[in-house]
Design an enzyme around this catalytic site. Structure first.
Site, short mmCIF file in Angstrom:
data_model
loop_
_atom_site.label_atom_id
_atom_site.label_comp_id
_atom_site.label_asym_id
_atom_site.label_seq_id
_atom_site.Cartn_x
_atom_site.Cartn_y
_atom_site.Cartn_z
N ASP A 64 0.82 -1.22 0.00
CA ASP A 64 0.00 0.00 0.00
C ASP A 64 0.85 1.27 0.00
OD1 ASP A 64 0.73 -0.70 2.64
OD2 ASP A 64 -1.01 0.28 3.53
N HIS A 65 2.16 1.11 -0.02
CA HIS A 65 3.06 2.27 -0.09
C HIS A 65 3.90 2.30 -1.36
CE1 HIS A 65 2.35 3.76 4.07
NE2 HIS A 65 1.85 2.54 4.14
#
Ligand SMILES: [Zn+2]
Length: 302
Positions: A64-65
Protein backbone atom coordinates in the site's frame (compact mmCIF):
# COMPACT_ATOMS: atom_id res chain seq x y z
CA UNK A 1 4.80 24.86 1.21
CA UNK A 2 1.90 22.85 -0.16
CA UNK A 3 0.81 19.28 0.50
CA UNK A 4 -1.44 17.32 -1.87
CA UNK A 5 -2.86 14.19 -0.30
CA UNK A 6 -3.39 11.64 -3.08
CA UNK A 7 -4.17 8.72 -0.79
CA UNK A 8 -4.18 8.29 2.97
CA UNK A 9 -5.95 5.05 3.78
CA UNK A 10 -4.39 1.80 4.95
CA UNK A 11 -4.31 -1.52 3.11
CA UNK A 12 -6.36 -1.99 -0.08
CA UNK A 13 -7.58 0.57 -2.62
CA UNK A 14 -11.39 0.86 -2.60
CA UNK A 15 -14.01 2.77 -4.61
CA UNK A 16 -13.46 6.04 -2.80
CA UNK A 17 -10.24 5.59 -0.88
CA UNK A 18 -6.65 5.27 -2.01
CA UNK A 19 -3.51 3.89 -0.39
CA UNK A 20 -0.63 6.13 0.69
CA UNK A 21 0.78 8.75 -1.66
CA UNK A 22 1.24 12.48 -1.36
CA UNK A 23 3.01 15.28 -3.16
CA UNK A 24 4.91 17.89 -1.19
CA UNK A 25 5.70 21.16 -2.92
CA UNK A 26 8.60 22.90 -1.23
CA UNK A 27 10.64 25.76 -2.70
CA UNK A 28 8.98 25.13 -6.10
CA UNK A 29 10.02 21.48 -6.22
CA UNK A 30 7.59 18.56 -6.24
CA UNK A 31 8.41 15.50 -4.15
CA UNK A 32 6.32 12.34 -4.30
CA UNK A 33 6.16 10.55 -0.97
CA UNK A 34 5.04 6.92 -1.15
CA UNK A 35 3.37 5.56 -4.22
CA UNK A 36 0.50 3.19 -3.47
CA UNK A 37 -1.47 1.51 -6.21
CA UNK A 38 -3.31 4.02 -8.41
CA UNK A 39 -1.01 6.94 -7.61
CA UNK A 40 -0.68 7.96 -11.26
CA UNK A 41 -4.46 8.11 -11.60
CA UNK A 42 -4.62 10.27 -8.48
CA UNK A 43 -1.87 12.53 -9.85
CA UNK A 44 -4.02 13.09 -12.94
CA UNK A 45 -7.24 13.56 -10.98
CA UNK A 46 -5.56 16.14 -8.81
CA UNK A 47 -4.06 17.89 -11.85
CA UNK A 48 -0.49 17.69 -10.64
CA UNK A 49 2.15 18.30 -13.28
CA UNK A 50 3.84 15.05 -12.54
CA UNK A 51 6.56 15.43 -15.13
CA UNK A 52 7.97 17.95 -12.60
CA UNK A 53 8.54 15.18 -10.05
CA UNK A 54 12.24 14.31 -9.94
CA UNK A 55 12.45 12.60 -6.57
CA UNK A 56 10.27 9.83 -5.16
CA UNK A 57 10.59 8.73 -1.53
CA UNK A 58 9.29 5.30 -0.52
CA UNK A 59 8.91 4.66 3.21
CA UNK A 60 8.75 0.86 3.08
CA UNK A 61 8.00 -2.04 0.81
CA UNK A 62 4.48 -2.93 1.96
CA UNK A 63 2.24 -2.86 -1.11
CA UNK A 64 0.00 0.00 0.00
CA UNK A 65 3.06 2.27 -0.09
CA UNK A 66 4.79 1.20 -3.31
CA UNK A 67 2.64 -0.89 -5.68
CA UNK A 68 2.04 2.18 -7.86
CA UNK A 69 5.72 2.77 -8.50
CA UNK A 70 6.41 0.49 -11.46
CA UNK A 71 3.28 1.80 -13.19
CA UNK A 72 4.33 5.39 -12.76
CA UNK A 73 7.88 4.65 -13.93
CA UNK A 74 6.48 2.96 -17.07
CA UNK A 75 4.09 5.83 -17.75
CA UNK A 76 6.99 8.28 -17.63
CA UNK A 77 8.58 6.21 -20.39
CA UNK A 78 5.41 6.32 -22.51
CA UNK A 79 5.29 10.09 -22.02
CA UNK A 80 8.84 10.32 -23.38
CA UNK A 81 10.28 11.66 -20.18
CA UNK A 82 13.87 12.80 -20.57
CA UNK A 83 14.66 14.13 -17.09
CA UNK A 84 16.37 12.05 -14.46
CA UNK A 85 14.20 10.31 -11.88
CA UNK A 86 15.55 9.45 -8.43
CA UNK A 87 13.90 6.84 -6.23
CA UNK A 88 14.81 6.61 -2.54
CA UNK A 89 13.63 3.56 -0.64
CA UNK A 90 14.58 0.43 1.30
CA UNK A 91 17.16 -1.94 -0.07
CA UNK A 92 15.37 -4.27 -2.48
CA UNK A 93 13.41 -1.61 -4.28
CA UNK A 94 15.82 -1.63 -7.22
CA UNK A 95 15.46 -5.39 -7.59
CA UNK A 96 11.66 -5.20 -7.51
CA UNK A 97 11.42 -2.52 -10.18
CA UNK A 98 14.22 -3.71 -12.46
CA UNK A 99 12.87 -7.27 -12.46
CA UNK A 100 9.52 -6.02 -13.71
CA UNK A 101 11.10 -3.76 -16.32
CA UNK A 102 13.43 -6.53 -17.44
CA UNK A 103 10.77 -9.22 -17.85
CA UNK A 104 8.49 -6.87 -19.75
CA UNK A 105 11.41 -5.66 -21.85
CA UNK A 106 10.50 -2.07 -21.15
CA UNK A 107 13.57 -0.30 -19.87
CA UNK A 108 13.19 3.42 -19.34
CA UNK A 109 14.55 5.79 -21.96
CA UNK A 110 15.32 8.35 -19.25
CA UNK A 111 17.95 8.06 -16.50
CA UNK A 112 16.50 6.22 -13.49
CA UNK A 113 18.53 6.17 -10.28
CA UNK A 114 17.88 4.17 -7.14
CA UNK A 115 19.14 5.29 -3.75
CA UNK A 116 18.71 2.26 -1.54
CA UNK A 117 18.46 2.78 2.21
CA UNK A 118 19.44 0.38 4.95
CA UNK A 119 20.75 2.54 7.78
CA UNK A 120 18.87 2.44 11.05
CA UNK A 121 20.14 5.92 11.93
CA UNK A 122 18.73 9.17 10.55
CA UNK A 123 20.70 10.32 7.50
CA UNK A 124 20.53 13.12 4.96
CA UNK A 125 19.59 11.53 1.64
CA UNK A 126 19.00 14.62 -0.51
CA UNK A 127 20.24 18.16 -0.35
CA UNK A 128 20.31 21.17 -2.65
CA UNK A 129 20.82 24.89 -2.07
CA UNK A 130 17.22 25.38 -0.89
CA UNK A 131 16.33 22.34 1.20
CA UNK A 132 17.36 18.98 2.60
CA UNK A 133 15.65 15.63 3.16
CA UNK A 134 16.61 13.24 5.93
CA UNK A 135 15.29 9.84 6.96
CA UNK A 136 13.37 9.35 10.19
CA UNK A 137 13.88 5.74 11.36
CA UNK A 138 10.46 4.25 12.16
CA UNK A 139 9.31 1.12 13.96
CA UNK A 140 7.27 -1.19 11.73
CA UNK A 141 7.06 -4.84 10.68
CA UNK A 142 9.58 -4.28 7.89
CA UNK A 143 12.42 -1.76 7.52
CA UNK A 144 10.74 1.66 7.33
CA UNK A 145 11.78 5.31 7.17
CA UNK A 146 9.82 8.49 7.51
CA UNK A 147 11.18 11.59 5.80
CA UNK A 148 11.93 15.05 7.15
CA UNK A 149 11.95 17.85 4.57
CA UNK A 150 13.64 21.03 5.79
CA UNK A 151 13.85 24.36 4.00
CA UNK A 152 17.11 26.23 4.35
CA UNK A 153 16.90 29.86 5.47
CA UNK A 154 16.19 32.05 2.45
CA UNK A 155 17.60 35.44 1.44
CA UNK A 156 16.92 38.52 3.55
CA UNK A 157 13.88 40.56 2.47
CA UNK A 158 14.77 43.77 0.68
CA UNK A 159 12.88 46.84 1.96
CA UNK A 160 12.70 48.56 -1.37
CA UNK A 161 11.52 51.95 -0.03
CA UNK A 162 14.47 52.03 2.37
CA UNK A 163 16.91 51.03 -0.36
CA UNK A 164 15.69 53.96 -2.47
CA UNK A 165 15.77 56.30 0.53
CA UNK A 166 19.42 55.38 1.20
CA UNK A 167 20.29 55.84 -2.48
CA UNK A 168 21.57 52.36 -3.11
CA UNK A 169 22.34 51.29 -6.66
CA UNK A 170 20.00 48.57 -7.97
CA UNK A 171 23.04 46.45 -8.87
CA UNK A 172 23.75 46.04 -5.14
CA UNK A 173 20.29 44.69 -4.23
CA UNK A 174 21.49 41.11 -4.59
CA UNK A 175 24.30 41.73 -2.09
CA UNK A 176 21.76 43.23 0.32
CA UNK A 177 19.58 40.13 0.08
CA UNK A 178 22.66 38.07 0.93
CA UNK A 179 23.11 40.12 4.13
CA UNK A 180 26.02 42.32 3.08
CA UNK A 181 26.51 45.98 4.00
CA UNK A 182 26.84 48.20 0.92
CA UNK A 183 27.74 51.77 0.04
CA UNK A 184 25.19 54.33 -1.12
CA UNK A 185 25.74 56.25 -4.37
CA UNK A 186 27.35 59.04 -2.32
CA UNK A 187 29.79 56.54 -0.79
CA UNK A 188 28.34 56.16 2.70
CA UNK A 189 28.34 52.70 4.26
CA UNK A 190 24.77 51.45 4.82
CA UNK A 191 24.44 48.69 7.44
CA UNK A 192 22.40 45.82 6.04
CA UNK A 193 19.75 45.79 8.80
CA UNK A 194 18.58 49.30 7.84
CA UNK A 195 17.43 48.20 4.39
CA UNK A 196 16.46 44.55 4.82
CA UNK A 197 14.27 42.43 7.08
CA UNK A 198 14.67 38.89 8.37
CA UNK A 199 13.68 36.15 5.92
CA UNK A 200 10.61 33.98 6.52
CA UNK A 201 11.43 31.29 9.09
CA UNK A 202 12.26 28.08 7.19
CA UNK A 203 9.44 25.53 7.08
CA UNK A 204 9.71 21.82 7.63
CA UNK A 205 7.57 18.76 7.02
CA UNK A 206 7.85 15.36 8.68
CA UNK A 207 6.18 12.31 7.12
CA UNK A 208 5.85 9.38 9.52
CA UNK A 209 4.04 6.35 8.16
CA UNK A 210 3.96 3.46 9.01
CA UNK A 211 5.09 3.24 12.61
CA UNK A 212 4.30 1.98 16.05
CA UNK A 213 4.37 4.59 18.82
CA UNK A 214 7.96 5.74 18.58
CA UNK A 215 9.06 8.49 21.00
CA UNK A 216 12.64 8.12 19.76
CA UNK A 217 11.77 10.33 16.79
CA UNK A 218 10.76 13.27 19.00
CA UNK A 219 14.13 15.08 19.20
CA UNK A 220 14.57 14.84 15.44
CA UNK A 221 11.15 16.28 14.58
CA UNK A 222 11.05 18.78 17.43
CA UNK A 223 9.52 22.09 16.33
CA UNK A 224 8.64 20.84 12.85
CA UNK A 225 6.11 23.07 11.06
CA UNK A 226 3.88 20.15 10.06
CA UNK A 227 3.89 16.50 11.10
CA UNK A 228 1.98 13.87 9.13
CA UNK A 229 1.68 10.91 11.46
CA UNK A 230 -0.12 7.69 10.80
CA UNK A 231 -3.12 6.81 12.94
CA UNK A 232 -4.25 3.46 11.66
CA UNK A 233 -6.41 2.83 14.71
CA UNK A 234 -8.36 4.54 17.44
CA UNK A 235 -7.75 3.60 21.06
CA UNK A 236 -10.68 1.15 20.84
CA UNK A 237 -8.39 -1.08 18.79
CA UNK A 238 -5.16 -0.27 20.66
CA UNK A 239 -4.64 -4.01 21.15
CA UNK A 240 -4.16 -4.27 17.34
CA UNK A 241 -1.80 -1.32 17.07
CA UNK A 242 1.09 -2.89 18.92
CA UNK A 243 1.30 -6.29 17.15
CA UNK A 244 0.80 -4.73 13.70
CA UNK A 245 3.26 -1.94 14.57
CA UNK A 246 0.88 0.89 13.88
CA UNK A 247 -0.24 3.87 15.99
CA UNK A 248 -3.52 5.13 17.37
CA UNK A 249 -4.71 8.72 16.93
CA UNK A 250 -3.97 9.33 20.60
CA UNK A 251 -0.39 8.09 20.22
CA UNK A 252 0.14 10.29 17.15
CA UNK A 253 -1.10 13.26 19.20
CA UNK A 254 1.30 12.41 22.04
CA UNK A 255 4.22 12.50 19.60
CA UNK A 256 2.99 15.83 18.16
CA UNK A 257 2.61 17.32 21.64
CA UNK A 258 5.99 16.25 22.90
CA UNK A 259 7.73 17.36 19.70
CA UNK A 260 5.93 20.73 19.86
CA UNK A 261 5.07 20.68 16.16
CA UNK A 262 3.07 23.47 14.51
CA UNK A 263 0.39 21.16 13.20
CA UNK A 264 -0.47 17.46 13.18
CA UNK A 265 -2.08 15.86 10.15
CA UNK A 266 -3.51 12.39 10.71
CA UNK A 267 -3.76 9.69 8.04
CA UNK A 268 -3.34 6.02 7.13
CA UNK A 269 -6.74 5.23 8.59
CA UNK A 270 -7.82 1.62 8.79
CA UNK A 271 -10.73 1.12 6.43
CA UNK A 272 -12.70 -0.51 9.25
CA UNK A 273 -13.66 3.00 10.41
CA UNK A 274 -16.41 4.76 8.48
CA UNK A 275 -16.13 8.17 10.18
CA UNK A 276 -12.62 9.65 10.16
CA UNK A 277 -13.75 12.56 12.35
CA UNK A 278 -13.39 10.17 15.28
CA UNK A 279 -9.60 10.30 14.73
CA UNK A 280 -9.59 14.06 15.10
CA UNK A 281 -11.77 13.88 18.19
CA UNK A 282 -9.45 11.40 19.85
CA UNK A 283 -6.26 13.30 18.97
CA UNK A 284 -7.52 16.75 20.00
CA UNK A 285 -7.99 15.57 23.56
CA UNK A 286 -4.16 15.51 23.71
CA UNK A 287 -3.03 18.06 21.10
CA UNK A 288 -5.18 20.88 19.74
CA UNK A 289 -3.76 21.66 16.30
CA UNK A 290 -4.96 18.57 14.46
CA UNK A 291 -6.14 18.23 10.88
CA UNK A 292 -7.34 15.19 8.97
CA UNK A 293 -5.77 14.10 5.73
CA UNK A 294 -8.21 12.90 3.09
CA UNK A 295 -7.77 11.88 -0.52
CA UNK A 296 -7.69 14.91 -2.78
CA UNK A 297 -7.24 17.35 0.12
CA UNK A 298 -4.70 20.14 -0.32
CA UNK A 299 -2.97 21.88 2.58
CA UNK A 300 -1.19 25.19 2.05
CA UNK A 301 1.19 26.40 4.74
CA UNK A 302 2.01 30.09 4.41
ZN1 LIG B 1 3.09 -0.97 6.34
Amino acid sequence: MKLNILGCYAATPRSFTNPSAQVLEMKNELFLIDCGEGTQVQLRRNKIRFSKIKHIFISHLHGDHCYGLVGLISTFRLLNRENELHVYGPKGIKEIITLQLKLSNSWTNYPLYFHELESKEAQIIYEDEKLSVETIPLVHRVYTNGFLFKEKPGDRKLLIDKAIEYNIDVALYRSLKKGKDVRSESGELVPNHLVTANPEPPKSYAYCSDTAFNPKMIPQISGTTVLYHESTFLEDKAELAFPTKHSTAKEAAQIAKEAGVGKLILGHYSTRYTDINLFKEEATSIFKKVDLADDGKVFIFE
